[in-house]
Design a protein around this motif. Structure first.
Motif, PDB file in Angstrom:
ATOM      1  N   GLU A 148      -6.270  13.240  -7.375  1.00 28.40           N
ATOM      2  CA  GLU A 148      -6.928  11.931  -7.385  1.00 28.40           C
ATOM      3  C   GLU A 148      -6.894  11.317  -8.788  1.00 28.40           C
ATOM      4  O   GLU A 148      -6.554  10.142  -8.954  1.00 28.40           O
ATOM      5  N   GLN A 149      -7.285  12.095  -9.775  1.00 27.70           N
ATOM      6  CA  GLN A 149      -7.314  11.566 -11.142  1.00 27.70           C
ATOM      7  C   GLN A 149      -5.914  11.217 -11.626  1.00 27.70           C
ATOM      8  O   GLN A 149      -5.720  10.212 -12.325  1.00 27.70           O
ATOM      9  N   TYR A 150      -4.938  12.019 -11.252  1.00 26.42           N
ATOM     10  CA  TYR A 150      -3.561  11.753 -11.667  1.00 26.42           C
ATOM     11  C   TYR A 150      -3.066  10.433 -11.072  1.00 26.42           C
ATOM     12  O   TYR A 150      -2.454   9.607 -11.778  1.00 26.42           O
ATOM     13  N   VAL A 151      -3.323  10.214  -9.800  1.00 23.16           N
ATOM     14  CA  VAL A 151      -2.942   8.945  -9.163  1.00 23.16           C
ATOM     15  C   VAL A 151      -3.642   7.792  -9.876  1.00 23.16           C
ATOM     16  O   VAL A 151      -3.035   6.752 -10.151  1.00 23.16           O
ATOM     17  N   PHE A 152      -4.917   7.979 -10.182  1.00 25.75           N
ATOM     18  CA  PHE A 152      -5.713   6.938 -10.834  1.00 25.75           C
ATOM     19  C   PHE A 152      -5.199   6.634 -12.237  1.00 25.75           C
ATOM     20  O   PHE A 152      -5.055   5.469 -12.623  1.00 25.75           O
ATOM     21  N   ASP A 153      -4.911   7.682 -12.997  1.00 19.44           N
ATOM     22  CA  ASP A 153      -4.564   7.508 -14.412  1.00 19.44           C
ATOM     23  C   ASP A 153      -3.085   7.247 -14.667  1.00 19.44           C
ATOM     24  O   ASP A 153      -2.744   6.534 -15.626  1.00 19.44           O
ATOM     25  N   CYS A 154      -2.213   7.816 -13.851  1.00 17.62           N
ATOM     26  CA  CYS A 154      -0.810   7.913 -14.238  1.00 17.62           C
ATOM     27  C   CYS A 154       0.191   7.164 -13.365  1.00 17.62           C
ATOM     28  O   CYS A 154       1.283   6.841 -13.843  1.00 17.62           O
ATOM     29  N   LEU A 155      -0.113   6.923 -12.100  1.00 16.94           N
ATOM     30  CA  LEU A 155       0.857   6.222 -11.263  1.00 16.94           C
ATOM     31  C   LEU A 155       0.810   4.719 -11.552  1.00 16.94           C
ATOM     32  O   LEU A 155      -0.211   4.195 -12.010  1.00 16.94           O
ATOM     33  N   PRO A 156       1.900   3.999 -11.293  1.00 14.78           N
ATOM     34  CA  PRO A 156       1.986   2.573 -11.662  1.00 14.78           C
ATOM     35  C   PRO A 156       0.823   1.753 -11.122  1.00 14.78           C
ATOM     36  O   PRO A 156       0.426   1.902  -9.968  1.00 14.78           O
ATOM     37  N   ARG A 157       0.305   0.862 -11.964  1.00 20.98           N
ATOM     38  CA  ARG A 157      -0.861   0.065 -11.587  1.00 20.98           C
ATOM     39  C   ARG A 157      -0.503  -1.168 -10.766  1.00 20.98           C
ATOM     40  O   ARG A 157      -1.407  -1.876 -10.309  1.00 20.98           O
ATOM     41  N   ASP A 158       0.767  -1.442 -10.562  1.00 15.20           N
ATOM     42  CA  ASP A 158       1.132  -2.631  -9.803  1.00 15.20           C
ATOM     43  C   ASP A 158       1.113  -2.375  -8.301  1.00 15.20           C
ATOM     44  O   ASP A 158       1.590  -3.200  -7.515  1.00 15.20           O
ATOM     45  N   ARG A 159       0.572  -1.239  -7.885  1.00 18.18           N
ATOM     46  CA  ARG A 159       0.492  -0.915  -6.462  1.00 18.18           C
ATOM     47  C   ARG A 159      -0.902  -0.421  -6.124  1.00 18.18           C
ATOM     48  O   ARG A 159      -1.670  -0.018  -7.000  1.00 18.18           O
ATOM     49  N   GLU A 160      -1.206  -0.460  -4.825  1.00 13.75           N
ATOM     50  CA  GLU A 160      -2.458   0.094  -4.321  1.00 13.75           C
ATOM     51  C   GLU A 160      -2.131   1.401  -3.599  1.00 13.75           C
ATOM     52  O   GLU A 160      -1.069   1.526  -2.980  1.00 13.75           O
ATOM     53  N   MET A 190       0.845  -1.197   0.000  1.00 13.08           N
ATOM     54  CA  MET A 190       0.000   0.000   0.000  1.00 13.08           C
ATOM     55  C   MET A 190       0.875   1.240   0.000  1.00 13.08           C
ATOM     56  O   MET A 190       1.735   1.396   0.863  1.00 13.08           O
ATOM     57  N   VAL A 191       0.663   2.101  -0.983  1.00 11.81           N
ATOM     58  CA  VAL A 191       1.404   3.350  -1.086  1.00 11.81           C
ATOM     59  C   VAL A 191       0.557   4.460  -0.463  1.00 11.81           C
ATOM     60  O   VAL A 191      -0.636   4.574  -0.743  1.00 11.81           O
ATOM     61  N   TYR A 192       1.185   5.286   0.387  1.00 12.85           N
ATOM     62  CA  TYR A 192       0.463   6.344   1.100  1.00 12.85           C
ATOM     63  C   TYR A 192       0.877   7.717   0.583  1.00 12.85           C
ATOM     64  O   TYR A 192       2.057   8.031   0.490  1.00 12.85           O
ATOM     65  N   THR A 250      -9.035   8.391   0.109  1.00  9.81           N
ATOM     66  CA  THR A 250      -9.201   7.815  -1.226  1.00  9.81           C
ATOM     67  C   THR A 250      -8.406   6.525  -1.336  1.00  9.81           C
ATOM     68  O   THR A 250      -7.225   6.497  -0.956  1.00  9.81           O
ATOM     69  N   PHE A 251      -9.037   5.477  -1.837  1.00  5.01           N
ATOM     70  CA  PHE A 251      -8.360   4.245  -2.234  1.00  5.01           C
ATOM     71  C   PHE A 251      -8.308   4.208  -3.756  1.00  5.01           C
ATOM     72  O   PHE A 251      -9.312   4.505  -4.427  1.00  5.01           O
ATOM     73  N   VAL A 252      -7.170   3.814  -4.324  1.00  3.03           N
ATOM     74  CA  VAL A 252      -7.047   3.579  -5.765  1.00  3.03           C
ATOM     75  C   VAL A 252      -6.377   2.228  -5.944  1.00  3.03           C
ATOM     76  O   VAL A 252      -5.276   1.988  -5.415  1.00  3.03           O
ATOM     77  N   MET A 253      -7.029   1.327  -6.690  1.00  2.00           N
ATOM     78  CA  MET A 253      -6.472  -0.015  -6.884  1.00  2.00           C
ATOM     79  C   MET A 253      -7.187  -0.700  -8.036  1.00  2.00           C
ATOM     80  O   MET A 253      -8.183  -0.199  -8.560  1.00  2.00           O
ATOM     81  N   ASP A 254      -6.698  -1.869  -8.427  1.00  2.00           N
ATOM     82  CA  ASP A 254      -7.370  -2.649  -9.458  1.00  2.00           C
ATOM     83  C   ASP A 254      -8.692  -3.179  -8.919  1.00  2.00           C
ATOM     84  O   ASP A 254      -8.794  -3.572  -7.747  1.00  2.00           O
ATOM     85  N   THR A 291       8.515  16.959  -8.773  1.00  2.00           N
ATOM     86  CA  THR A 291       8.245  18.200  -9.502  1.00  2.00           C
ATOM     87  C   THR A 291       7.416  17.923 -10.743  1.00  2.00           C
ATOM     88  O   THR A 291       6.489  18.682 -11.079  1.00  2.00           O
ATOM     89  N   GLN A 292       7.713  16.805 -11.425  1.00  2.00           N
ATOM     90  CA  GLN A 292       6.953  16.433 -12.622  1.00  2.00           C
ATOM     91  C   GLN A 292       5.515  16.067 -12.265  1.00  2.00           C
ATOM     92  O   GLN A 292       4.570  16.419 -12.993  1.00  2.00           O
ATOM     93  N   ASP A 293       5.335  15.346 -11.157  1.00  2.00           N
ATOM     94  CA  ASP A 293       3.985  15.009 -10.696  1.00  2.00           C
ATOM     95  C   ASP A 293       3.172  16.280 -10.451  1.00  2.00           C
ATOM     96  O   ASP A 293       2.029  16.414 -10.911  1.00  2.00           O
ATOM     97  N   LEU A 294       3.745  17.194  -9.700  1.00  2.00           N
ATOM     98  CA  LEU A 294       3.039  18.418  -9.326  1.00  2.00           C
ATOM     99  C   LEU A 294       2.673  19.252 -10.546  1.00  2.00           C
ATOM    100  O   LEU A 294       1.571  19.823 -10.614  1.00  2.00           O
ATOM    101  N   ALA A 295       3.580  19.305 -11.513  1.00  2.00           N
ATOM    102  CA  ALA A 295       3.304  20.061 -12.736  1.00  2.00           C
ATOM    103  C   ALA A 295       2.153  19.437 -13.515  1.00  2.00           C
ATOM    104  O   ALA A 295       1.279  20.145 -14.046  1.00  2.00           O
ATOM    105  N   ALA A 296       2.123  18.111 -13.579  1.00  2.00           N
ATOM    106  CA  ALA A 296       1.056  17.417 -14.303  1.00  2.00           C
ATOM    107  C   ALA A 296      -0.292  17.610 -13.602  1.00  2.00           C
ATOM    108  O   ALA A 296      -1.326  17.808 -14.256  1.00  2.00           O
TER     109      ALA A 296
END
Length: 329
Positions: free
Chosen positions: A18-30, A1-3, A85-89, A218-223
Motif C-alpha cells: 500500500e505504501q509503495y503504491v502511494f509513494d512510488c507509483l506514478p501520480r497521474d493515475r488512480e 483506474m489502475v487495478y 484500497t483507493f490511492v489517488m490525488d 521484479t523491481q517493485d516486489l524487491a522494493a
C-alpha cells in the motif's frame, strides 16, 4: 483506474505494498487494490497496541500484529475478509471524507442484493451491524483510503483476538470503538465463493470504467519487500510506535501469592517497573526492576534478559517463565 491485486497474504508485505503504491507509483493515475491478510490484527497509527489486542490469544494462535499508516481502530483480518484500497490525488479539499469512498462499495453491494448502508464516520453496515471499517491517510496532496469487507470471517475469532484486557491501562492512544459485527455472505442474492464475490464486486463498482491491470515487476516486489522488512515487520513500528502508557497488572499465582506489577512503557520498552503484593521474597525487587528497565516489553527479549536471574529470590516459588507471562499477558 489502475487495478492491482496483492500476490501475498502476509500483512507486513501488504501494508508495505500500500505504501509503495502511494509513494512510488506514478501520480497521474488512480489506483484500486484488493488484498487479503491471513490471521492478523491491524492497529491504527495512533493506537496503543497493548490496549487493542488479546496478547495471550495472539501469542497462542500465531496472530500477526501490524500498525498501518492511517488512524482509526483495530481490526482483525482472516482469509474470509477482503480488503480494498483507493490511492489517488486528494484535490483541493484537505478534509477527510470517508463517505466518498464508502458509497461506491455500498452501492455495489446493493446491486448484489445486500442492503448495505454507510453509517457513522467510517462504517458500512447491514441491519445496523458493521461489516466494513474504513480509514484514510493523506500526505502531500495524495490520499489512501482503505477498508475491510468481512465476507465470511470467523466472528468468534474476531471477538477473541480483539478482547479488551482487564488490566488497568492508562494511555493517550486512541481506543477502538467495538461494534456489533456481521458478514456479507448470508445476505447475498445468491451464494458465491470469495473469489466469485471479488469478481462481482469489481464489475458492480467499476461498470463502464476502464480498468488497467498492473503487474508488479521484479523491481517493485524487491522494493516492497525491503519496506516490509525495515518497517512493517519490526517490533519498533508495531509496538514501539505506541504512545507512552502505564499499566497495573494483578495476578494470583498458586504457591506464590498475589503479584501486582506497575509498568511504564515508552516506545515499546519498559521505562519503569515496580512490584507489590503478598508474596514472600529473600531479596528486595529493586535490582530486578533495574534489570528490566530499558528492555522491550516482548517475551523473547525478557526471557533472554532473565535467563541467569534468580527470579525466585525476589518472588519465592516463581519461575522466570511465569514472570515473563505476567509482564506480557
Amino acid at each position: 483506474m489502475v487495478y492491482l491485486e496483492s500476490p501475498s497474504t502476509d500483512p507486513y508485505f501488504n501494508l508495505a505494498l500500500e505504501q509503495y503504491v502511494f509513494d512510488c507509483l506514478p501520480r497521474d493515475r488512480e489506483y484500486f487494490m484488493l488484498w487479503q491478510n491471513d490471521n492478523t490484527i491491524v492497529v491504527g497509527k495512533h493506537q496503543n497496541t497493548a490496549e487493542e489486542i488479546n496478547a495471550d490469544f495472539v501469542r497462542t494462535h500465531g496472530v500477526r500484529v501490524v500498525r498501518r499508516l492511517s488512524g482509526g481502530g483495530a481490526v482483525y483480518h482472516d482469509l474470509g475478509n477482503l480488503n480494498f484500497t483507493f490511492v489517488m490525488d486528494a484535490g483541493a479539499d484537505s478534509a477527510l471524507d470517508l463517505h466518498l469512498f464508502c458509497q461506491p462499495v455500498a452501492r455495489a453491494l446493493q446491486k448484489l442484493g445486500v442492503d448495505a448502508q454507510v453509517n457513522g464516520r467510517n462504517d458500512i453496515t447491514i441491519d445496523g451491524q458493521k461489516f466494513s471499517g474504513n480509514a484514510q491517510y493523506r500526505k502531500q496532496g495524495r490520499i489512501m483510503h482503505h477498508g475491510t469487507l468481512m465476507f465470511d470471517s470467523d466472528l468468534s475469532v474476531v471477538a477473541q483476538a480483539l478482547q479488551v484486557s482487564q488490566d488497568k491501562i492508562e494511555s493517550k492512544g486512541i481506543p477502538s470503538v467495538r461494534s456489533r459485527v456481521t458478514t456479507i455472505r448470508p445476505y447475498l442474492r445468491q451464494d458465491v465463493s470469495l473469489e466469485q464475490f471479488k469478481a462481482l464486486l469489481l464489475e458492480a463498482m467499476f461498470e463502464g470504467t476502464p480498468m488497467e491491470p498492473y503487474s508488479l515487476t521484479t523491481q517493485d516486489l524487491a522494493a516492497v519487500q525491503a519496506l516490509r522488512d525495515s518497517r512493517y515487520a519490526t517490533w519498533e513500528w508495531n509496538y514501539g510506535a505506541s504512545p507512552k502508557w502505564s499499566v497495573r497488572k494483578r495476578r494470583r499465582v498458586e504457591g506464590v501469592g498475589v503479584i501486582e506489577v506497575f509498568l511504564v512503557v515508552e516506545r515499546g520498552g519498559i521505562a519503569a517497573a515496580d512490584f507489590r503484593g503478598d508474596y514472600f521474597s529473600a531479596e528486595d525487587s529493586a535490582p530486578l526492576s533495574a534489570r528490566l528497565t530499558g528492555l522491550p516489553l516482548e517475551p523473547s527479549a525478557l526471557t533472554d534478559a532473565l535467563r541467569d536471574v534468580p527470579v525466585d529470590r525476589y518472588f519465592t516459588g516463581l519461575t522466570a517463565e511465569a514472570l515473563v507471562c505476567i509482564l506480557t499477558q
